[in-house]
Scaffold this active site. Structure first.
Site, PDB file in Angstrom:
ATOM      1  N   GLU A 161      62.992 111.249  23.892  1.00  0.00           N
ATOM      2  CA  GLU A 161      64.476 111.284  24.553  1.00  0.00           C
ATOM      3  C   GLU A 161      65.233 112.430  24.151  1.00  0.00           C
ATOM      4  O   GLU A 161      66.259 112.453  24.608  1.00  0.00           O
ATOM      5  CB  GLU A 161      65.012 110.007  23.632  1.00  0.00           C
ATOM      6  CG  GLU A 161      65.542 110.341  22.259  1.00  0.00           C
ATOM      7  CD  GLU A 161      64.446 110.235  21.212  1.00  0.00           C
ATOM      8  OE1 GLU A 161      63.112 109.932  21.493  1.00  0.00           O
ATOM      9  OE2 GLU A 161      64.480 110.237  20.207  1.00  0.00           O
TER      10      GLU A 161
ATOM     11  N   CYS B 136      59.345 108.144  16.098  1.00  0.00           N
ATOM     12  CA  CYS B 136      59.577 108.708  14.880  1.00  0.00           C
ATOM     13  C   CYS B 136      59.709 107.808  13.756  1.00  0.00           C
ATOM     14  O   CYS B 136      58.848 107.100  13.431  1.00  0.00           O
ATOM     15  CB  CYS B 136      60.707 109.744  14.893  1.00  0.00           C
ATOM     16  SG  CYS B 136      60.897 110.907  13.626  1.00  0.00           S
TER      17      CYS B 136
ATOM     18  N   HIS C 203      59.826 113.245  20.048  1.00  0.00           N
ATOM     19  CA  HIS C 203      61.073 112.667  20.652  1.00  0.00           C
ATOM     20  C   HIS C 203      60.963 112.878  22.272  1.00  0.00           C
ATOM     21  O   HIS C 203      61.720 113.720  22.571  1.00  0.00           O
ATOM     22  CB  HIS C 203      62.365 113.200  19.809  1.00  0.00           C
ATOM     23  CG  HIS C 203      62.565 112.719  18.383  1.00  0.00           C
ATOM     24  ND1 HIS C 203      63.019 111.604  18.101  1.00  0.00           N
ATOM     25  CD2 HIS C 203      62.094 113.352  17.292  1.00  0.00           C
ATOM     26  CE1 HIS C 203      63.297 111.498  16.721  1.00  0.00           C
ATOM     27  NE2 HIS C 203      62.371 112.383  16.265  1.00  0.00           N
TER      28      HIS C 203
END
Lengths: 78, 221
Positions: free
Chosen positions: B197, B87, B195
Site C-alpha cells: 500500500e 506487516c 507494504h
C-alpha cells in the site's frame, strides 16, 4: 495465590537479543560467557485454588507462542 | 469489491491501506474497530494493516490476534474470504494461527525502513496474479519484528506447496529462506512484511505494490 510463568525461546531458535546482551557483557569486560538467552517472567495473581491446568491453558492460549517459545509454571506461596 | 480494513489501537497503516484499496477498486473499505464481533455482510476482502497494535505488548500481534474481531476474521477465512495481512497484519495472522511460523526480532536488531527488492516466488496465488513468477519488484518495508521463523519441516512444506509468495532478493531481517510473504494452505490468506500500500502512486517512489491489489481485484471480481 501467585504463579510465575517463565517464557523462554525454544532451543535452536535464534535469539538476537540474547546475542546483543552477550556482546554488551563482553564489551564491559566480563569474560567466560559462553551464551546468553533472554526470556520473560510473567507474574500472575490468582484466586486461591486456580488449577495448574487453567494456568497452563493461559500459557498455551496467550502467554507463550508455542511455535517458538517454551514455558514453565512455578506456583508461589504468598 | 467490498472490503474491510481492521483497526486496532496502535494501527498506523490503516488509512494507507484504505487509500490503496479505494484507488484500485473504486470502493471505500469499511473500517472495522477491533471490538466489533462481526464484519459487514458480503465482504470480498479483509485487510489487516501495519502498525503497532496494542503497543506490541507481550509479542507483536499477540493481543490483536485475541481481539473480538479476529474471531469473525477466522470464521470468514474458513469460508474462503480473502484475508491480506501487511506487516503487523502478518504478525497478527501468525499469532492467530491463520498462518504458520512466527515473526521474531530482526536478526540485526535494527528497525529496517527502506524499499527492498523482492522476488515474486509464486504468481499463481490469489494475491500475486498481477505479477510474473521470478519477477523482481521493489516494495518498502518498515518493521522491527519481521524475521520469519518456523521449523524446517514447516518451511519445507510451505515451500513445497508453493506457498511462499514473496522472497527478499537482498538480506533484510534474517528471515528463514528469505521469506517475505506466505499464503495459508487454502490460498486465501496472505501475510507479508513489505507494504504494497506504500507503492501505489509514482509519488510514492514506486508503483510495484499496486499490482497486488489489481491482481486481487481481478481474481475476486
Amino acid at each position: 495465590m501467585k504463579a510465575r510463568v517463565f517464557v523462554t525461546l525454544k532451543p535452536g531458535v535464534l535469539d538476537p537479543q540474547g546475542k546483543a546482551i552477550h556482546h554488551a557483557l563482553e564489551g564491559l569486560g566480563f569474560g567466560g560467557i559462553t551464551g546468553v538467552r533472554a526470556g520473560k517472567l510473567i507474574e500472575l495473581e490468582l484466586a486461591d485454588g486456580t488449577s495448574e491446568a487453567a494456568i497452563e491453558a493461559m500459557c498455551r492460549k496467550l502467554l507463550a507462542n508455542t511455535v517458538i517459545e517454551n514455558f514453565r509454571i512455578e506456583q508461589v506461596a504468598d | 469489491m467490498n472490503s474491510a480494513v481492521l483497526v486496532f489501537p496502535g494501527s498506523n497503516c490503516d488509512r494507507d491501506l484504505k487509500a490503496a484499496i479505494e484507488v484500485v477498486t473504486g470502493r471505500t473499505p469499511a473500517m472495522v474497530w477491533h471490538r466489533e464481533s462481526a464484519l459487514p455482510d458480503g465482504i470480498d476482502l479483509i485487510a489487516i494493516p501495519g502498525g503497532f497494535s496494542y503497543g506490541d505488548y507481550l509479542r507483536s500481534g499477540a493481543m490483536a490476534a485475541r481481539s473480538p474481531v479476529m474471531r469473525a476474521v477466522t470464521a470468514a477465512a474458513a469460508r474462503g474470504v480473502p484475508v491480506l495481512g501487511v506487516c503487523n497484519g502478518f504478525q497478527v495472522l501468525t499469532e492467530a494461527g491463520l498462518l504458520p511460523g512466527a515473526l521474531m526480532r530482526n536478526a540485526g536488531l535494527s528497525f529496517v525502513c527502506r524499499p527492498v527488492a523482492l522476488d515474486v516466488a509464486n504468481s499463481q496465488t490469489l494475491f500475486t496474479q498481477g505479477y510474473r513468477s521470478g519477477e523482481r519488484v521493489t516494495i518498502p518495508v518498515a518493521h522491527h519484528d519481521g524475521n520469519f521463523q518456523a521449523d524446517d519441516e514447516t518451511l519445507d512444506r510451505i515451500e513445497g506447496e508453493g506457498r511462499v509468495a514473496f522472497r527478499y532478493a537482498e538480506e533484510c531481517n534474517g528471515s528463514a529462506r528469505g521469506i517475505a510473504g506466505i499464503v495459508n494452505d487454502a490460498g486465501n490468506v496472505l501475510g507479508m512484511m513489505p507494504h504494497p500500500e506504500r507503492a501505489i502512486e509514482p509519488a510514492h517512489g514506486g508503483t510495484d505494490g499496486r499490482r497486488l491489489f489489481e491482481g486481487l481485484l481481478e481474481a475476486v471480481a
